[in-house]
Design a protein around this motif. Structure first.
Motif, PDB file in Angstrom:
ATOM      1  N   VAL A 254      83.750  25.766  17.972  1.00 26.76           N
ATOM      2  CA  VAL A 254      82.778  26.375  17.066  1.00 26.76           C
ATOM      3  C   VAL A 254      81.557  25.469  16.909  1.00 26.76           C
ATOM      4  CG1 VAL A 254      82.357  27.017  14.651  1.00 26.76           C
ATOM      5  CG2 VAL A 254      84.451  27.773  15.807  1.00 26.76           C
ATOM      6  N   ALA A 255      81.792  24.182  16.695  1.00 26.80           N
ATOM      7  CA  ALA A 255      80.678  23.257  16.474  1.00 26.80           C
ATOM      8  C   ALA A 255      79.759  23.189  17.686  1.00 26.80           C
ATOM      9  CB  ALA A 255      81.225  21.870  16.148  1.00 26.80           C
ATOM     10  N   ARG A 256      80.319  23.138  18.878  1.00 25.72           N
ATOM     11  CA  ARG A 256      79.502  23.036  20.089  1.00 25.72           C
ATOM     12  C   ARG A 256      78.700  24.312  20.328  1.00 25.72           C
ATOM     13  NH1 ARG A 256      83.629  20.974  24.594  1.00 25.72           N
ATOM     14  NH2 ARG A 256      81.732  20.989  25.904  1.00 25.72           N
ATOM     15  N   CYS A 257      79.289  25.459  20.001  1.00 29.88           N
ATOM     16  CA  CYS A 257      78.569  26.724  20.195  1.00 29.88           C
ATOM     17  C   CYS A 257      77.508  26.933  19.115  1.00 29.88           C
ATOM     18  CB  CYS A 257      79.554  27.886  20.217  1.00 29.88           C
ATOM     19  SG  CYS A 257      80.652  27.891  21.659  1.00 29.88           S
ATOM     20  N   ALA A 258      77.803  26.497  17.901  1.00 29.91           N
ATOM     21  CA  ALA A 258      76.823  26.626  16.821  1.00 29.91           C
ATOM     22  C   ALA A 258      75.635  25.693  17.015  1.00 29.91           C
ATOM     23  CB  ALA A 258      77.489  26.351  15.474  1.00 29.91           C
ATOM     24  N   ALA A 259      75.809  24.659  17.850  1.00 27.78           N
ATOM     25  CA  ALA A 259      74.729  23.695  18.098  1.00 27.78           C
ATOM     26  C   ALA A 259      73.797  24.141  19.220  1.00 27.78           C
ATOM     27  CB  ALA A 259      75.322  22.331  18.444  1.00 27.78           C
ATOM     28  N   LEU A 260      74.076  25.280  19.832  1.00 26.05           N
ATOM     29  CA  LEU A 260      73.230  25.747  20.934  1.00 26.05           C
ATOM     30  C   LEU A 260      71.859  26.170  20.422  1.00 26.05           C
ATOM     31  CD1 LEU A 260      75.857  27.939  22.847  1.00 26.05           C
ATOM     32  CD2 LEU A 260      74.911  25.742  23.607  1.00 26.05           C
ATOM     33  N   THR A 261      70.892  26.118  21.316  1.00 31.32           N
ATOM     34  CA  THR A 261      69.534  26.592  21.024  1.00 31.32           C
ATOM     35  C   THR A 261      69.139  27.635  22.061  1.00 31.32           C
ATOM     36  OG1 THR A 261      68.945  24.427  20.107  1.00 31.32           O
ATOM     37  CG2 THR A 261      67.130  25.907  20.695  1.00 31.32           C
ATOM     38  N   PRO A 262      68.795  28.851  21.605  1.00 30.75           N
ATOM     39  CA  PRO A 262      68.762  29.328  20.219  1.00 30.75           C
ATOM     40  C   PRO A 262      70.175  29.430  19.647  1.00 30.75           C
ATOM     41  CG  PRO A 262      68.433  31.148  21.733  1.00 30.75           C
ATOM     42  CD  PRO A 262      68.414  29.915  22.576  1.00 30.75           C
ATOM     43  N   ARG A 263      70.265  29.226  18.329  1.00 29.30           N
ATOM     44  CA  ARG A 263      71.581  29.220  17.700  1.00 29.30           C
ATOM     45  C   ARG A 263      72.109  30.648  17.566  1.00 29.30           C
ATOM     46  NH1 ARG A 263      74.965  29.852  13.518  1.00 29.30           N
ATOM     47  NH2 ARG A 263      76.091  28.084  12.610  1.00 29.30           N
ATOM     48  N   PRO A 264      73.292  30.929  18.111  1.00 28.48           N
ATOM     49  CA  PRO A 264      73.887  32.251  17.896  1.00 28.48           C
ATOM     50  C   PRO A 264      74.542  32.323  16.532  1.00 28.48           C
ATOM     51  CG  PRO A 264      75.378  30.912  19.186  1.00 28.48           C
ATOM     52  CD  PRO A 264      74.142  30.069  18.959  1.00 28.48           C
ATOM     53  N   ARG A 265      74.722  33.514  16.033  1.00 28.34           N
ATOM     54  CA  ARG A 265      75.543  33.705  14.841  1.00 28.34           C
ATOM     55  C   ARG A 265      76.993  33.651  15.299  1.00 28.34           C
ATOM     56  NH1 ARG A 265      75.274  34.905   9.690  1.00 28.34           N
ATOM     57  NH2 ARG A 265      76.743  36.345   8.687  1.00 28.34           N
ATOM     58  N   VAL A 266      77.803  32.831  14.633  1.00 27.76           N
ATOM     59  CA  VAL A 266      79.165  32.564  15.090  1.00 27.76           C
ATOM     60  C   VAL A 266      80.159  33.067  14.043  1.00 27.76           C
ATOM     61  CG1 VAL A 266      80.794  30.806  15.876  1.00 27.76           C
ATOM     62  CG2 VAL A 266      78.340  30.511  16.305  1.00 27.76           C
ATOM     63  N   SER A 267      81.099  33.911  14.482  1.00 27.38           N
ATOM     64  CA  SER A 267      82.079  34.466  13.558  1.00 27.38           C
ATOM     65  C   SER A 267      83.465  34.422  14.184  1.00 27.38           C
ATOM     66  CB  SER A 267      81.698  35.899  13.160  1.00 27.38           C
ATOM     67  OG  SER A 267      81.584  36.722  14.310  1.00 27.38           O
ATOM     68  N   LEU A 268      84.466  34.833  13.399  1.00 26.41           N
ATOM     69  CA  LEU A 268      85.861  34.719  13.807  1.00 26.41           C
ATOM     70  C   LEU A 268      86.629  35.917  13.282  1.00 26.41           C
ATOM     71  CD1 LEU A 268      88.024  32.493  14.928  1.00 26.41           C
ATOM     72  CD2 LEU A 268      88.457  32.095  12.497  1.00 26.41           C
TER      73      LEU A 268
ATOM     74  N   LEU B 262      75.752  29.686  28.609  1.00 32.27           N
ATOM     75  CA  LEU B 262      75.051  30.506  29.590  1.00 32.27           C
ATOM     76  C   LEU B 262      74.686  31.867  28.998  1.00 32.27           C
ATOM     77  CD1 LEU B 262      74.137  30.856  32.548  1.00 32.27           C
ATOM     78  CD2 LEU B 262      76.439  31.673  33.063  1.00 32.27           C
ATOM     79  N   ALA B 263      75.637  32.463  28.265  1.00 30.14           N
ATOM     80  CA  ALA B 263      75.380  33.768  27.662  1.00 30.14           C
ATOM     81  C   ALA B 263      74.237  33.705  26.661  1.00 30.14           C
ATOM     82  CB  ALA B 263      76.653  34.279  26.980  1.00 30.14           C
ATOM     83  N   VAL B 264      74.199  32.623  25.879  1.00 30.47           N
ATOM     84  CA  VAL B 264      73.201  32.502  24.811  1.00 30.47           C
ATOM     85  C   VAL B 264      71.835  32.095  25.352  1.00 30.47           C
ATOM     86  CG1 VAL B 264      72.581  31.129  22.761  1.00 30.47           C
ATOM     87  CG2 VAL B 264      74.903  32.048  23.008  1.00 30.47           C
ATOM     88  N   THR B 265      71.809  31.139  26.267  1.00 34.11           N
ATOM     89  CA  THR B 265      70.523  30.593  26.714  1.00 34.11           C
ATOM     90  C   THR B 265      69.905  31.358  27.882  1.00 34.11           C
ATOM     91  OG1 THR B 265      71.588  29.019  28.228  1.00 34.11           O
ATOM     92  CG2 THR B 265      71.184  28.285  25.959  1.00 34.11           C
ATOM     93  N   GLU B 266      70.728  32.095  28.649  1.00 29.70           N
ATOM     94  CA  GLU B 266      70.208  32.776  29.836  1.00 29.70           C
ATOM     95  C   GLU B 266      70.364  34.289  29.810  1.00 29.70           C
ATOM     96  OE1 GLU B 266      68.554  31.206  32.132  1.00 29.70           O
ATOM     97  OE2 GLU B 266      68.951  29.184  31.359  1.00 29.70           O
ATOM     98  N   LEU B 267      71.325  34.802  29.031  1.00 26.93           N
ATOM     99  CA  LEU B 267      71.663  36.227  29.137  1.00 26.93           C
ATOM    100  C   LEU B 267      71.399  37.018  27.867  1.00 26.93           C
ATOM    101  CD1 LEU B 267      74.977  35.846  31.174  1.00 26.93           C
ATOM    102  CD2 LEU B 267      72.703  36.461  32.035  1.00 26.93           C
TER     103      LEU B 267
END
Length: 329
Positions: free
Chosen positions: A81-95, A54-59
């Motif tokens: 991590v895999a499910r979030c990295a597969a979102l469109t648009p793809r966010p940059r994912v860190s830890l 929701l944050a990536v695709t709508e906010l």
């Protein structure tokens, strides 16, 4: 978008996956640990992914950072991590991690889509590490850093907190070591987020103290003049480059005017500031059947009310009830 009344837009989401940690850093929590959240209080994997989606695709969120406690203690981390990295648009994912366990997980996390890591390491001396963390795990952190570099989780950033009379003399050695190994070092001022509420400004190693110490061995040239943006760290080129060092002066030179962060705790509360004393419950909304539009409305409202600054310089400042381990870095 996640806007506030001061014209800022939150595009950086910090997601705490657990409040548990396998270290007991003196500036964070007591030796006996804390009362951890019960499992039913934690967001499930599906709830985390739904809120990130929701944050990536709508906010308008473009970067997602997983934190803790210690996020490597979260079962199913690679799947999240895999499910979030597969979102469109793809966010940059860190830890952000203490590095313990990274030796065995770095390659899998990189394969899952993790882009990079921040690893906490405050000292090069194993005995000082034990004094600070109350654990004999210094070698694990060093091996975890090497594994992250080998897995391509670049740039590998190292976060260091200096404590007076403990490791405050190590700044030049830490920088020389980081440059030798290809890590990007950042010093962070100790913040009033310890569970013991024992922080005192007078006993803090400041950004100016750190820079003075580094200049005994290195020439530092400001890199961020006029273009720092929302980055929390101020950066200096070391001896003309290409290496650089960062200092996050959260207390003495706060960067609130350009803050672009929104935070989600492990139990599903939105915090619009690291030092906020109010939270907005998204977990309750999720579990009561709220749709995406309603959750987005709650999230926007939470960010709209963000204060202009952290209030650290205000005599009336009151430390948040939650410590850093329960908020997420």
């Amino acid at each position: 978008m996640l806007l506030d009344t001061h014209g800022r837009t939150a595009t950086d989401l910090r997601v705490s996956l657990t409040d548990r940690c396998n270290l007991r850093c003196t500036y964070c929590m007591p030796e006996e640990g804390l009362s951890w959240l019960a499992r039913p209080e934690l967001l499930t994997d599906d709830e985390i992914v739904r809120l990130v989606r929701l944050a990536v695709t709508e906010l308008g969120v473009t970067e997602v950072r997983f934190t803790g406690g210690e996020p490597l203690l979260r079962p199913g981390l690679a799947g999240i991590v895999a499910r979030c990295a597969a979102l469109t648009p793809r966010p940059r994912v860190s830890l952000t991690t203490n590095g313990i366990g990274l030796e065995r997980t770095a390659a899998a996390l990189a394969s899952a889509g993790l882009d990079r890591v921040n690893v906490s390491l405050d000292t090069l001396d194993p005995d000082t590490f034990h004094r600070l963390t109350r654990r004999h795990r210094h070698g694990d952190v060093l091996r975890g850093l090497a594994a992250a570099r080998a897995a391509g989780l670049a740039p590998v950033k190292v976060n260091s907190v200096l404590m007076p009379g403990v490791n405050d003399a190590e700044a030049p050695d830490l920088l020389a070591w980081a440059m030798e190994h290809g890590y990007e070092l950042r010093f962070i001022e100790q913040m009033p987020l310890d569970a013991q509420h024992g922080w005192q400004r007078a006993g803090m190693v400041t950004a100016d103290d750190i820079l003075t110490s580094l200049r005994t061995r290195f020439t530092l040239t400001p890199e961020d003049t006029g273009r720092r943006g929302s980055a929390p760290a101020e950066h200096w080129l070391v001896d003309g480059g290409p290496h650089r060092v960062g200092v996050i002066a959260s207390v003495t030179r706060p960067f609130c005017r350009a803050c672009d962060r929104t935070r989600l705790t492990a139990d599903g509360q939105v915090r619009n500031c690291l030092f906020a004393r109010e939270e907005t419950d998204l977990r309750g909304a999720l579990r009561s059947g709220a749709g995406d539009a309603e959750i987005a409305r709650l999230w926007r409202a939470a960010m709209w009310g963000k204060k202009a600054g952290s209030g650290l310089d205000d005599p009336s400042f009151v430390q948040p009830d939650r410590p850093m381990s329960a908020i997420g870095g």
